[in-house]
Design an enzyme around this catalytic site. Structure first.
Site, PDB file in Angstrom:
ATOM      1  CB  SER A  22     -26.040  -1.964  50.724  1.00 35.87           C
ATOM      2  OG  SER A  22     -24.917  -2.157  49.884  1.00 35.87           O
ATOM      3  CE  LYS A  35     -30.009  -5.370  49.359  1.00 35.32           C
ATOM      4  NZ  LYS A  35     -28.642  -5.948  49.427  1.00 35.32           N
ATOM      5  CG  HIS A  65     -43.883 -29.192  50.293  1.00 38.71           C
ATOM      6  ND1 HIS A  65     -43.032 -30.180  50.707  1.00 38.71           N
ATOM      7  CD2 HIS A  65     -45.147 -29.668  50.503  1.00 38.71           C
ATOM      8  CE1 HIS A  65     -43.723 -31.218  51.132  1.00 38.71           C
ATOM      9  NE2 HIS A  65     -45.014 -30.934  51.035  1.00 38.71           N
ATOM     10  CD  GLU A  72     -29.835 -11.137  56.425  1.00 32.72           C
ATOM     11  OE1 GLU A  72     -28.750 -10.567  56.685  1.00 32.72           O
ATOM     12  OE2 GLU A  72     -30.405 -11.047  55.323  1.00 32.72           O
TER      13      GLU A  72
END
Length: 457
Positions: free
Chosen positions: A277, A283, A156, A290
């Site tokens: 970025s 970043k 969970h 992804e």
């Protein structure tokens, strides 16, 4: 040159031609179409439709064409043919004249395209299995290098019990191993030769289809011509395996995205698989992971599209089936790319062992050990579970870990707790106790790594 036309008195509308033609994507089947044509020439020679000399002339011309398309397949797109079958036939006729027109005797585009796509699918299975094994071996190497990297295991998305990064790697090894076996199963079912079934009722020539199947590298010939020309089960099976494997890769990517986050900081992904970025210079985005996660949707979409294409089709062949190719081409290309990218993601991954251990020490991951300790002292598990729950509530209130409670504090919950509880609550004890096969105990993980090496050899 169209493979049909005598029945028609008008040319096709150019808009219909563009809508109908498939060369723009089925050019990828050129090598398979040529291989099948060589096999068919041998079958025709065996029944006397071609002489031995004619068969040899056709085979030589087709082999020369095979060499050309293997070197530069996209040159096919410079021509304006309906499909790969008409392109190959036209090139053959250019080389050998009217003899090339004899090759299609007893053959239909229906069994021809069924053969081409099966040959292509078989080849893809072999290549995909290589990529699966490559990723599995990289997971094994990563596991071997991180056997002592203790981290929280989650249920969970809540810290549950301590595991190791090696154990995590081996979990994905098992998923990929099932994917590998599914490909092997699918290969067995697709290893039947469709050629010789004609348009739907079989060929009118006494072709030895078992010999033809053997010549083309199949285990046997298909059993029913009506089924054969309309069968796309092998495509659906491959799309199913690809979809499930992509789901596995997506879960792998999601875990690493979480582990790579600033909040977790369990791993650092290499600069080779991350990007920056355009606005925020600090970043380092896990774009490879992804994209693996994102591309899962297009593979699953191809499966759904194929199922919907086939679900309402009457026997036998229908032009709807032309829709099988773009989906399977794109899906298997995508799966292959994602397997290779996942391997690259692991290449220079760094596990921040201090952070993983720190997280494993939090979240009361040793609560089950305390319950098992009480069970060993003669307290029923359900009662032990309740007692430990109360102890955890107390520890949270005191902002202490369980192992930081004093013996006097422990005895508030049950008098059987003694000094011997503290070694039980250590991280190492938590790992060592999971010693059944498949567990996270160091010895079991070491054995699992050795076993995985054998299985992926």
């Amino acid at each position: 040159m169209a493979l049909w036309g005598g029945r028609f008195t008008q040319a096709a509308d150019q808009r219909f031609k563009q809508f109908n033609d498939s060369l723009v994507f089925d050019y990828r089947l050129a090598e398979q179409d040529i291989e099948g044509s060589i096999g068919w020439s041998k079958a025709l020679a065996a029944v006397g439709v071609l002489t031995a000399a004619e068969q040899q002339q056709l085979e030589q011309a087709l082999s020369a064409l095979h060499t050309v398309v293997a070197a530069e397949p996209q040159m096919i797109l410079q021509d304006d043919h309906e499909d790969i079958h008409s392109w190959v036939e036209s090139k053959l006729i250019e080389k050998v004249g009217d003899l090339g027109k004899k090759l299609h005797t007893g053959r239909s585009r229906n069994d021809q395209v069924a053969l081409d796509i099966k040959l292509w699918c078989k080849q893809q299975v072999t290549e995909l299995q290589k990529s699966l094994r490559q990723l599995q071996r990289k997971l094994i190497a990563t596991a071997e290098a991180n056997q002592h990297a203790v981290m929280p295991g989650y249920t969970h998305l809540q810290r549950a019990q301590p595991v190791t990064f090696a154990h995590w790697c081996l979990a994905y090894f098992e998923m990929l191993d099932r994917d590998y076996s599914r490909l092997a199963d699918a290969y067995q079912r697709m290893n039947s030769c469709p050629l010789g079934c004609g348009a739907l009722a079989g060929t009118a020539y006494a072709i030895d289809r078992e010999q033809l199947a053997q010549d083309l590298g199949f285990a046997f010939a298909t059993h029913n011509s009506l089924d054969t020309v309309s069968d796309r089960d092998h495509i659906i099976e491959l799309l199913s395996v690809a979809s499930l494997s992509m789901v596995h890769l997506s879960r792998f990517a999601e875990d690493l995205i979480i582990f790579n986050s600033g909040e977790a900081n369990f791993v650092e992904l290499s600069d080779k698989v991350t990007s920056g970025s355009s606005l925020m210079p600090q970043k380092k985005n896990p774009d490879a992971c992804e994209l693996i996660r994102g591309k899962t949707g297009r593979v699953v979409g191809a499966l759904n599209g194929m199922l919907m294409t086939v679900k309402g089709l009457p026997l036998a062949y229908n032009k709807d089936m032309q829709e099988d190719k773009e989906g399977i081409f794109d899906a298997l290309d995508t799966w292959h790319d994602c397997l290779d990218m996942a391997t690259l993601v692991l290449e220079d991954i760094k596990v921040n062992t201090e952070k993983t251990k720190e997280a494993a020490l939090k979240g009361y991951a040793n609560a089950t050990e305390l319950a098992d300790y009480l069970v060993a002292k003669g307290i029923p598990f359900r009662d032990s579970h309740h007692i430990v729950g109360e102890a955890v509530v107390y520890a949270i209130g005191q902002q202490k870990a369980l192992e930081a409670l004093s013996l006097a504090e422990f005895k508030r919950f049950n008098a059987v707790i003694e000094q011997d509880v503290y070694p039980i609550l250590s991280l190492q004890s938590c790992l060592d106790k999971r010693c059944a096969k498949g567990g996270v105990a160091p010895q079991r993980v070491s054995e699992a790594i050795a076993d995985a090496k054998v299985r992926s050899a």
